[in-house]
Design an enzyme around this catalytic site. Structure first.
Site, mmCIF file in Angstrom:
data_model
loop_
_atom_site.group_PDB
_atom_site.id
_atom_site.type_symbol
_atom_site.label_atom_id
_atom_site.label_comp_id
_atom_site.label_asym_id
_atom_site.label_seq_id
_atom_site.Cartn_x
_atom_site.Cartn_y
_atom_site.Cartn_z
ATOM 1 N N GLU A 138 0.853 -1.200 0.000
ATOM 2 C CA GLU A 138 0.000 0.000 0.000
ATOM 3 C C GLU A 138 0.891 1.253 0.000
ATOM 4 O O GLU A 138 0.594 2.249 -0.648
ATOM 5 C CB GLU A 138 -0.916 0.014 1.238
ATOM 6 C CG GLU A 138 -1.844 -1.186 1.335
ATOM 7 C CD GLU A 138 -2.963 -1.172 0.286
ATOM 8 O OE1 GLU A 138 -3.616 -0.143 0.121
ATOM 9 O OE2 GLU A 138 -3.170 -2.226 -0.364
ATOM 10 N N LEU B 122 16.499 2.274 -3.181
ATOM 11 C CA LEU B 122 16.399 1.765 -4.557
ATOM 12 C C LEU B 122 15.053 2.187 -5.136
ATOM 13 O O LEU B 122 14.050 2.184 -4.427
ATOM 14 C CB LEU B 122 16.428 0.237 -4.555
ATOM 15 C CG LEU B 122 17.754 -0.465 -4.363
ATOM 16 C CD1 LEU B 122 17.518 -1.962 -4.197
ATOM 17 C CD2 LEU B 122 18.663 -0.220 -5.566
ATOM 18 N N GLU C 195 19.672 -10.598 -7.476
ATOM 19 C CA GLU C 195 19.764 -11.132 -6.109
ATOM 20 C C GLU C 195 18.419 -11.006 -5.402
ATOM 21 O O GLU C 195 17.622 -10.149 -5.755
ATOM 22 C CB GLU C 195 20.730 -10.277 -5.274
ATOM 23 C CG GLU C 195 22.162 -10.445 -5.609
ATOM 24 C CD GLU C 195 23.017 -9.463 -4.806
ATOM 25 O OE1 GLU C 195 22.469 -8.691 -3.992
ATOM 26 O OE2 GLU C 195 24.221 -9.491 -5.026
ATOM 27 N N LYS D 2 15.922 -9.584 -2.764
ATOM 28 C CA LYS D 2 15.840 -8.367 -1.955
ATOM 29 C C LYS D 2 15.434 -8.832 -0.560
ATOM 30 O O LYS D 2 14.321 -9.314 -0.354
ATOM 31 C CB LYS D 2 14.812 -7.406 -2.542
ATOM 32 C CG LYS D 2 14.720 -6.104 -1.791
ATOM 33 C CD LYS D 2 13.856 -5.118 -2.554
ATOM 34 C CE LYS D 2 13.907 -3.741 -1.943
ATOM 35 N NZ LYS D 2 13.616 -3.690 -0.518
ATOM 36 N N ARG E 52 21.240 2.791 8.199
ATOM 37 C CA ARG E 52 21.281 3.734 7.079
ATOM 38 C C ARG E 52 21.031 5.169 7.547
ATOM 39 O O ARG E 52 21.536 6.123 6.976
ATOM 40 C CB ARG E 52 20.231 3.339 6.030
ATOM 41 C CG ARG E 52 20.353 4.169 4.784
ATOM 42 C CD ARG E 52 19.508 3.606 3.669
ATOM 43 N NE ARG E 52 18.090 3.775 3.929
ATOM 44 C CZ ARG E 52 17.123 3.311 3.151
ATOM 45 N NH1 ARG E 52 17.438 2.622 2.067
ATOM 46 N NH2 ARG E 52 15.865 3.504 3.427
ATOM 47 N N LYS F 209 21.164 -5.339 -10.518
ATOM 48 C CA LYS F 209 22.156 -4.267 -10.535
ATOM 49 C C LYS F 209 23.260 -4.561 -11.526
ATOM 50 O O LYS F 209 23.579 -5.734 -11.787
ATOM 51 C CB LYS F 209 22.729 -4.050 -9.139
ATOM 52 C CG LYS F 209 22.895 -5.279 -8.297
ATOM 53 C CD LYS F 209 23.105 -4.891 -6.834
ATOM 54 C CE LYS F 209 22.911 -6.087 -5.949
ATOM 55 N NZ LYS F 209 23.037 -5.836 -4.545
ATOM 56 N N LYS G 33 9.757 -5.722 -7.161
ATOM 57 C CA LYS G 33 9.102 -6.293 -5.985
ATOM 58 C C LYS G 33 7.963 -7.234 -6.382
ATOM 59 O O LYS G 33 7.289 -7.011 -7.385
ATOM 60 C CB LYS G 33 8.609 -5.169 -5.070
ATOM 61 C CG LYS G 33 9.806 -4.438 -4.454
ATOM 62 C CD LYS G 33 9.439 -3.346 -3.503
ATOM 63 C CE LYS G 33 8.947 -3.834 -2.183
ATOM 64 N NZ LYS G 33 8.783 -2.712 -1.226
HETATM 65 S S1 IVH Z 1 21.670 -3.167 -3.335
HETATM 66 C C1 IVH Z 1 22.138 1.773 -3.259
HETATM 67 N N1 IVH Z 1 20.893 -5.573 -2.814
HETATM 68 O O1 IVH Z 1 16.747 -2.688 -0.172
HETATM 69 C C2 IVH Z 1 21.409 0.670 -2.697
HETATM 70 N N2 IVH Z 1 19.879 -3.798 -1.607
HETATM 71 O O2 IVH Z 1 14.717 -0.727 -0.858
HETATM 72 C C3 IVH Z 1 21.865 -0.602 -3.320
HETATM 73 N N3 IVH Z 1 18.209 -4.543 0.030
HETATM 74 O O3 IVH Z 1 18.507 0.125 0.914
HETATM 75 C C4 IVH Z 1 21.291 -1.679 -2.590
HETATM 76 N N4 IVH Z 1 18.404 -6.675 -0.360
HETATM 77 O O4 IVH Z 1 18.704 -2.047 2.292
HETATM 78 C C5 IVH Z 1 20.728 -4.277 -2.518
HETATM 79 N N5 IVH Z 1 20.321 -7.784 -2.466
HETATM 80 C C6 IVH Z 1 20.162 -6.493 -2.156
HETATM 81 C C7 IVH Z 1 19.252 -6.047 -1.181
HETATM 82 C C8 IVH Z 1 19.135 -4.687 -0.939
HETATM 83 C C9 IVH Z 1 17.784 -5.750 0.365
HETATM 84 C C10 IVH Z 1 17.698 -3.290 0.636
HETATM 85 C C11 IVH Z 1 18.732 -2.262 0.906
HETATM 86 C C12 IVH Z 1 18.225 -1.029 0.213
HETATM 87 C C13 IVH Z 1 16.789 -1.316 0.123
HETATM 88 C C14 IVH Z 1 16.081 -0.517 -0.922
#
Ligand code: IVH
Length: 718
Positions: free
Chosen positions: A39, A87, A117, A119, A140, A297, A321
């Site tokens: 939401e 992100l 990868e 998330k 963060r 990425k 997502k």
């Molecule tokens: S790469 C510049 N890889 O998701 C940020 N983030 O919603 C690059 N997260 O702040 C992040 N799994 O805390 C990356 N495999 C993953 C991740 C991941 C979870 C989180 C991370 C980020 C957030 C964004």
């Protein structure tokens, strides 16, 4: 665009910004969100679309351009050398392919090397190492500076204090390693199963619990709730140029001893990445950690530099997502459940509906404000979502299907109808600064703490199976004993005479004698049952058992300090203080003395891990196992059944009490159906055993059938 149209859009932008900022505060700083991630993402997507359509909108202070802020008082702050970003995310494959097209403009398809990868749905963290030695860990924060949460790190599985040395590869002088702190699904279920056994409200999802845990200043919190970590990224690194790609970094991180996700695909081009996203969506069902999407990425750091960053997110990565499973059903009723502390929780009673593999028929509505905020009305069609794939929530009603004649739910009226006198207590906004004033808390609590109704419920609870197990003391008997003044507090039970019992409605010699015998037998249940029975707030069967195991006598528990109590696994500050407070009250001490004087055993008997007779939930039951269970092996299920007093037999007969059936169950299941024998699945089985066994081995993700603690023995005890 007409100016009316623009004005309307600007209005909506303003409203959305305020709403999103409020949700950011709840999610990041308080770890107590009001709405589901999905939401929230919808609101954010709407804001971004409107901002894009209104070039004049000032973006500088918009939450669409920020990363949220998780900083809290009480933690030292440190700047990140390289900011920690968020992100951009999408739920649509089309938008993901648009992202790929933007990359394609700068990179030939053969050069588009992506990592895909999981998330991880946890809290981002930055681990700082100097010359291979751990220095600190930061949240963060606002992206620029974060809270130093190093105190929790020794309790987080897998964070090396010293990196493993690799010959020929000196450690960077300074490195920021980025990752996620998370809680496994098994650990989350373990904690919730225990809370359920203790009659406490369940936690909504592992992410909030993780955030709540690391926001605590007390490292005991992270010791009690086991947290884990995965790493995946890099901030600052000296010397620069140590790594040229994320895959190279990943290999080094593994060599240094960090935990990494097993799933990480390196592919060329958007189509191949999309294929991996689909694979991941399937594979994640077997992960033991929560994931809410895929992160895609660019692998090479040189490529990342070509695209650079926006204010809050890189242009070289995107989160795809996975939409949570939702289902529509009817809200049949809102019932009130009275907790052991007298807290009254509204519960949505739903037409049973299948969501993400389980049938949902009830969901907590948390409190009065939550119902008002969602404007839920009895009879509404509602959307149920299983966020974090675990606990179902009522997300919203379906406006198009609302009966125009429906009326809002009045909590006060519902209380009145149920004959419950309750209040919303007032407390200081900040107990340390009373000048800040007071506020009414969101929850209603029973007003009167000693009415005949409550005395009777307290007695009924005392006599219930997991407590003193007095078989013939049901609701009617309990109410009569109280109404006739024969029992005020449970200790009075032990002075009851045969003649007094004969005065109870429908009581004859046999029933009076049976009850007397049951009362007499209850004297020897032991300390664990007694501690549960006396009704200390926040202490249920599971906690009582662990406390009894450690302290062995009621006197020892009564004189224990909060610190000593916290040495028991699973006992946190709240529970410890609740026990100390209970025994500090002379009325409660006197009650315990009276129980002792009446001959009630106040010691723990038997072996340290023996299950008290009263807790033998399967006593007298014969089980037959058939088919493959989703998480438990046959001998594990058998051990649990036997531990709790049951027997396991190989074949189904009239003597069989329950058939525990898994996948591919064959003739035994058919026979059970023919004979009308109760058939349960693993989830129902695990729910029926006390908490310590209701969490299967790690990796297993059993589904909780019903997220609301059972109200039957949820009696108010003070
Ligand atoms: S790469 C510049 N890889 O998701 C940020 N983030 O919603 C690059 N997260 O702040 C992040 N799994 O805390 C990356 N495999 C993953 C991740 C991941 C979870 C989180 C991370 C980020 C957030 C964004």
């Amino acid at each position: 665009m007409s100016s009316d149209n623009i004005d309307g859009k600007m209005e909506r932008i303003k409203a959305l910004r305020a709403e999103i900022a409020m949700h950011d505060e709840r999610y990041y700083r308080a770890a107590d969100p009001l709405i589901s991630d999905f939401e929230y993402d919808l609101l954010k997507a709407e804001l971004k679309a409107l901002e894009a359509a209104c070039p004049d909108a000032d973006l500088s202070n918009s939450p669409s351009q920020k990363v949220g802020d998780d900083r809290n008082a009480g933690f030292e702050k440190f700047k990140h050398r390289v900011p920690m970003q968020s992100l951009d995310n999408t739920y649509s494959e089309g938008e993901f392919l648009d992202f790929c097209k933007r990359i394609e403009k700068e990179l030939p398809p053969s050069e588009m090397l992506f990592l895909v990868e999981p998330k991880i749905d946890g809290c981002s963290v930055s681990y700082i190492y100097e010359n291979g030695k751990f220095v600190r860990a930061l949240t963060r924060g606002n992206g620029i500076e974060g809270d130093d949460i190093s105190r929790h790190i020794p309790n987080i599985a897998g964070v090396p204090e010293t990196l493993k040395a690799i010959p020929g590869k000196p450690f960077p002088h300074f490195v920021e390693i980025r990752g996620e702190i998370y809680m496994t699904t098994a650990e989350f279920l373990r904690i919730n199963a225990r809370r359920e056994a203790d009659g406490l409200e369940l936690f909504a999802n592992p992410r909030n619990l993780t955030a709540g845990t690391i926001k605590s200043q007390d490292p005991n919190e992270s010791r009690r709730r086991r947290l884990s970590t995965y790493v995946y990224g890099l901030g600052a690194c000296e010397p620069a140029g140590t790594f040229t790609s994320l895959s190279e970094l990943r290999a080094m991180l593994a060599d240094w001893g960090f935990p990494l996700t097993a799933f990480c695909a390196r592919v060329t081009g958007g189509e191949a990445a999309a294929g991996q996203i689909r694979l991941l969506d399937e594979a994640r069902k077997n992960f033991d950690y929560p994931t809410d999407g895929a992160v895609i990425k660019l692998d090479k750091l040189a490529h990342q530099r070509i695209f650079g960053e926006k204010s809050h997110a890189p242009r070289w990565a995107i989160a795809y997502k996975f939409a949570p499973e939702q289902a529509e059903t009817t809200l049949r009723a809102i019932t009130l459940q009275i907790g052991r502390t007298g807290k009254i929780t509204p519960v949505a009673e739903l037409d049973p509906v299948e969501v993400a593999g389980t049938t949902v028929s009830r969901a907590t509505l948390h409190n009065e404000d939550e119902i008002a905020r969602k404007d839920l009305r009895v009879g509404d069609r509602v959307i149920i979502e299983k966020a974090g794939e675990i606990i179902p929530q009522v997300v919203r009603f379906v406006p198009e299907k609302r009966d125009p004649a429906s009326t809002s739910f009045s909590f006060a009226q519902a209380l009145k109808n149920a004959g419950i006198e309750a209040e919303r207590p007032v407390r200081f906004i900040d107990p340390a600064r009373p000048e800040k004033g007071t506020e009414q808390i969101a929850a209603w609590y029973l007003k009167e703490k000693d009415s005949p109704e409550i005395r009777s419920r307290r007695l009924l609870y005392f006599a219930s199976k997991p407590c003193m197990n007095i078989p013939n003391l049901g609701e009617s008997v309990s109410a009569q004993l109280v109404a006739r003044g024969l029992v005020t507090v449970p200790a009075d039970l032990y002075a009851l005479t045969f003649d007094q019992l004969m005065t109870l409605e429908k009581f004859q010699q046999k029933s009076a004698q049976n009850l007397l015998d049951g009362i007499a037998a209850s004297r020897s249940r032991g300390l664990a049952c007694l501690l549960n029975a006396v009704g200390i707030p926040n202490v249920g069967a599971a906690t009582a058992r662990d406390i009894a195991k450690k302290f062995r006598t009621l006197d020892a528990v009564a004189s224990a300090t909060a610190e000593e109590l916290q040495d028991v696994e699973g006992v946190g500050e709240v529970v410890a203080l609740s026990i100390v407070e209970y025994f500090a009250d002379p009325k409660n001490r006197e009650h315990c003395e009276r129980l002792k004087a009446a001959g009630v055993v106040t010691e723990e008997q038997g072996a340290e891990d023996a299950v008290p007779a009263a807790a033998q939930v399967f006593a007298g039951k014969t089980f037959v196992l058939t088919g493959t269970l989703p998480t438990l092996k046959r001998d594990e299920a058998k051990a649990i059944i036997e531990k709790w007093g049951g027997k396991v037999s190989g074949s189904v007969s009239k003597k069989t009490s329950v058939v525990l059936a898994g996948e591919d169950a064959g003739s035994k299941l058919e026979k059970a159906r023919e004979l009308g024998i109760e058939i349960i699945d693993e989830a129902a089985f695990l729910k029926s055993v006390p908490a310590s066994d209701s969490v299967p081995a790690e990796n297993a993700v059993p589904a909780l059938q019903n997220p609301v603690p059972a109200p039957s023995d949820e009696l108010p005890l003070f």
